[in-house]
Design a protein around this motif. Sequence first.
Motif, PDB file in Angstrom:
ATOM      1  N   ASN A  92       0.819  -1.211   0.000  1.00 46.76           N
ATOM      2  CA  ASN A  92       0.000   0.000   0.000  1.00 46.76           C
ATOM      3  C   ASN A  92       0.853   1.262   0.000  1.00 46.76           C
ATOM      4  O   ASN A  92       0.527   2.248  -0.670  1.00 46.76           O
ATOM      5  CB  ASN A  92      -0.920   0.018   1.221  1.00 46.76           C
ATOM      6  CG  ASN A  92      -2.012  -1.033   1.148  1.00 46.76           C
ATOM      7  OD1 ASN A  92      -2.277  -1.586   0.079  1.00 46.76           O
ATOM      8  ND2 ASN A  92      -2.641  -1.317   2.259  1.00 46.76           N
ATOM      9  N   ASN A  93       1.955   1.249   0.746  1.00 38.46           N
ATOM     10  CA  ASN A  93       2.779   2.445   0.848  1.00 38.46           C
ATOM     11  C   ASN A  93       3.708   2.611  -0.351  1.00 38.46           C
ATOM     12  O   ASN A  93       3.978   3.736  -0.768  1.00 38.46           O
ATOM     13  CB  ASN A  93       3.596   2.403   2.143  1.00 38.46           C
ATOM     14  CG  ASN A  93       2.790   2.825   3.355  1.00 38.46           C
ATOM     15  OD1 ASN A  93       2.670   4.012   3.663  1.00 38.46           O
ATOM     16  ND2 ASN A  93       2.206   1.863   4.049  1.00 38.46           N
ATOM     17  N   VAL A  94       4.211   1.523  -0.892  1.00 42.95           N
ATOM     18  CA  VAL A  94       5.111   1.626  -2.043  1.00 42.95           C
ATOM     19  C   VAL A  94       4.337   1.989  -3.305  1.00 42.95           C
ATOM     20  O   VAL A  94       4.762   2.850  -4.086  1.00 42.95           O
ATOM     21  CB  VAL A  94       5.878   0.309  -2.249  1.00 42.95           C
ATOM     22  CG1 VAL A  94       6.695   0.356  -3.544  1.00 42.95           C
ATOM     23  CG2 VAL A  94       6.812   0.040  -1.071  1.00 42.95           C
ATOM     24  N   VAL A  95       3.200   1.365  -3.518  1.00 42.15           N
ATOM     25  CA  VAL A  95       2.434   1.562  -4.751  1.00 42.15           C
ATOM     26  C   VAL A  95       1.241   2.484  -4.524  1.00 42.15           C
ATOM     27  O   VAL A  95       1.006   3.419  -5.289  1.00 42.15           O
ATOM     28  CB  VAL A  95       1.958   0.217  -5.319  1.00 42.15           C
ATOM     29  CG1 VAL A  95       1.044   0.428  -6.518  1.00 42.15           C
ATOM     30  CG2 VAL A  95       3.153  -0.637  -5.702  1.00 42.15           C
ATOM     31  N   GLY A  96       0.478   2.235  -3.457  1.00 38.91           N
ATOM     32  CA  GLY A  96      -0.700   3.048  -3.200  1.00 38.91           C
ATOM     33  C   GLY A  96      -1.673   3.008  -4.358  1.00 38.91           C
ATOM     34  O   GLY A  96      -1.998   1.949  -4.893  1.00 38.91           O
ATOM     35  N   ALA A  97      -2.100   4.194  -4.783  1.00 39.75           N
ATOM     36  CA  ALA A  97      -3.031   4.278  -5.911  1.00 39.75           C
ATOM     37  C   ALA A  97      -2.340   4.073  -7.242  1.00 39.75           C
ATOM     38  O   ALA A  97      -3.009   3.948  -8.272  1.00 39.75           O
ATOM     39  CB  ALA A  97      -3.740   5.638  -5.895  1.00 39.75           C
ATOM     40  N   GLY A  98      -1.006   4.011  -7.228  1.00 37.48           N
ATOM     41  CA  GLY A  98      -0.296   3.723  -8.467  1.00 37.48           C
ATOM     42  C   GLY A  98       0.879   4.653  -8.714  1.00 37.48           C
ATOM     43  O   GLY A  98       0.859   5.824  -8.305  1.00 37.48           O
ATOM     44  N   ILE A  99       1.913   4.117  -9.356  1.00 35.44           N
ATOM     45  CA  ILE A  99       3.054   4.912  -9.812  1.00 35.44           C
ATOM     46  C   ILE A  99       2.746   5.301 -11.255  1.00 35.44           C
ATOM     47  O   ILE A  99       2.779   4.463 -12.153  1.00 35.44           O
ATOM     48  CB  ILE A  99       4.356   4.105  -9.712  1.00 35.44           C
ATOM     49  CG1 ILE A  99       4.579   3.654  -8.261  1.00 35.44           C
ATOM     50  CG2 ILE A  99       5.545   4.922 -10.197  1.00 35.44           C
ATOM     51  CD1 ILE A  99       5.775   2.745  -8.068  1.00 35.44           C
ATOM     52  N   ILE A 100       2.418   6.551 -11.460  1.00 44.57           N
ATOM     53  CA  ILE A 100       1.833   6.976 -12.732  1.00 44.57           C
ATOM     54  C   ILE A 100       2.895   7.490 -13.697  1.00 44.57           C
ATOM     55  O   ILE A 100       3.913   8.052 -13.284  1.00 44.57           O
ATOM     56  CB  ILE A 100       0.747   8.052 -12.510  1.00 44.57           C
ATOM     57  CG1 ILE A 100       1.367   9.295 -11.848  1.00 44.57           C
ATOM     58  CG2 ILE A 100      -0.380   7.502 -11.652  1.00 44.57           C
ATOM     59  CD1 ILE A 100       0.391  10.436 -11.685  1.00 44.57           C
ATOM     60  N   PRO A 101       2.665   7.330 -15.016  1.00 43.97           N
ATOM     61  CA  PRO A 101       3.645   7.792 -16.011  1.00 43.97           C
ATOM     62  C   PRO A 101       3.333   9.190 -16.525  1.00 43.97           C
ATOM     63  O   PRO A 101       2.174   9.604 -16.611  1.00 43.97           O
ATOM     64  CB  PRO A 101       3.486   6.764 -17.129  1.00 43.97           C
ATOM     65  CG  PRO A 101       2.034   6.385 -17.068  1.00 43.97           C
ATOM     66  CD  PRO A 101       1.623   6.495 -15.622  1.00 43.97           C
ATOM     67  N   ALA A 102       4.378   9.914 -16.847  1.00 45.87           N
ATOM     68  CA  ALA A 102       4.264  11.170 -17.597  1.00 45.87           C
ATOM     69  C   ALA A 102       5.133  11.020 -18.841  1.00 45.87           C
ATOM     70  O   ALA A 102       6.169  10.347 -18.810  1.00 45.87           O
ATOM     71  CB  ALA A 102       4.728  12.354 -16.752  1.00 45.87           C
TER      72      ALA A 102
END
Length: 500
Positions: A92-102
Motif C-alpha cells: 500500500n505504501n510503495v504503490v498506493g493508488a499507483g506509480i503513474i507515467p508522464a
Amino acid sequence: MQAANWIDRAIGYVAPAAALRRVQARTQIARIARTRALYEAASAGRRTHGWRSVGTDANAETRIAAAKLRDVSRDMVRNNPFAFRTKSVIANNVVGAGIIPAVKAARQQRADKIKELLDQHFDSTDIDADGRLNLYGLQWLAMATIVESGEVLIRKRIRRPEDGLALPFQIQILEPDFLDSSVDGALSNGNFAVQGVEFDQRGKRVAYYLFDEHPGATIVGSRSSFKGKRVSADFVLHVCRVDRPGQVRGVSWFAPVILRMRDFADYTDAQLMRQKIAACFAAFITGSSFDDGLDDDQDTRSSGGYPLETLEPGIIERLGEGETVTFASPPTTQDFAPYASVTLHEIAAGLGIPYEVLTGDLSGVNFSSGRMGWLEFARAIDTYRWNMLIPQMMGPLGRWTAEAAAVVTGSSEPFRMVWTPPRREMIDQSTEIKSAVSKIRAGLNSRSDEVRMLGYDPEKVDAEIAADNERADRMGLVLDSDPRRNNAQGQAQPEPSLAA
C-alpha cells in the motif's frame, strides 16, 4: 618470525629450504590466530558455539532455502494477522493508488498522442493478460508478491491488431514458482544458468525457463514431471530486492522473522487456551460419596457418574471425600503485554516497518516520535520504489510501451516516460507546506520536484491551474485564493504591468 625448534634445526641440517618454509608457515599461522583474537565474534568458544558461519554465496543459500521460505511465508500470510498486515502495508505504501507515467517528447503533439494511448491502455484492464486489473493494480500485486515470495515475474504477451487494444501487448504477473529451478549450471549452448535464469558469457540475462502452468496447480504428477520452456529475457521481467552482490533469486521478506512470528502465535494461542480452561472450572467440591439417584447409565458429571469429558463455563467437579469447596484461581496475563511488546518490536524491526504500523497501536506515540518513525519508513519506501520497482519493472515496461507505440502510430519518434509515485501523506500539513514554499523561494528545490513528491504530475498541475485562471478571468471571478490577485495576507496584488 617464530623461533626454530629442535625439529626445525634437525631438518635444517638436511634441507634448509624446507626448514625455512616450516618456520614461515608457523609464523603465519600464529599471526592469523592473533588477528582472529582481535574480533570476539571470530573466536571459537562457548559464546560463539552454534553459529552457522558458512562461506556460501547468495545463490547457494537461495538454492536450498528460498522455496521453503516462500511456502512458509504464504502460510503465515494466510493465517497470521501480522504477516497479512505486513504484506498489505508495504504494498500500500510503495504503490498506493499507483506509480503513474508522464510522457516527455520533443514535440508536444507526440507527447499528447502517447499520453492518450497510455490512458486508454494503462487505466483499463486491457493491460492485464488476465483481464482483472489495471496497471496500478498490477503494480500492487507485483509488490505484494515480492514481499511474500521474495520475487515476481512479469511476462510480456504480444497481441494482434484485431484484439482491439490501444497498445498491442499485455502483461502477466507470475509467481516465482513458474521458474524451473532445476535448470542450473552449464548449458549446451555455452551459456550458464542459475536456478532457471540463463546468462551469457558476459553475465547478461538472456532467458528464463518457465513452466506452462503453476506447479502447485497440478493434481496428478509432480514438479519433476515438468520441464521449463526457454523464454527470451526480452519478454520477461524479474523483480526482486538484491541483498547481496551476485544474487540472482529473491528471498521472502519474512525470512528474518518467521520463527519469531510462529513462536508469538503459539504463545498467544497457549495463553488463550489457558484462560479458556481456567474459566471452565468455577469450583471444586470434596465430600463423601454422593448419590443423586440417577442410574449409572446417565451422565451425571460427578464422581458417581461418567467421568468428566467436556469443559464448559461454570463446571463444578466433585472430587471425593470431605465437604470442602475450593474456588478456582484463574491465571493472570500480566506477563503477556511486556512479552508481546518486545516480540512485536523485534518483528517490526526485522520487516523494516514501524511497530505502530505493524500493530496499529498508537498509544505511545506523540507527534515527534510518530514523525521520526514515519520518516524512516518513508526512506525505506523510496528505496523500494527507486532502487527496485521503478528500474526493474516500470523502466522496462516503458521500453515495451515504446515498441508497441511505434507499431500503432507508425512512427519511431522517441519519447521518454517519467514515473511519479503516489503522493506522500502529510503529518502536519500546514508546517510541511510552509517548509516546501520556503525551499522553493530560497532556490533549494524546484516547484516541479515538490509537486512530484506529493505524487502529482507537475505539467498536469500547471495545466489545471492555467485552465482554472482562464475560466475565472473569463467569468470575472476574483477569488481570495488566487495569488495573482491577492497575497498570502489577502491583500490585493498590484497589476503585473504596474509592478516595480
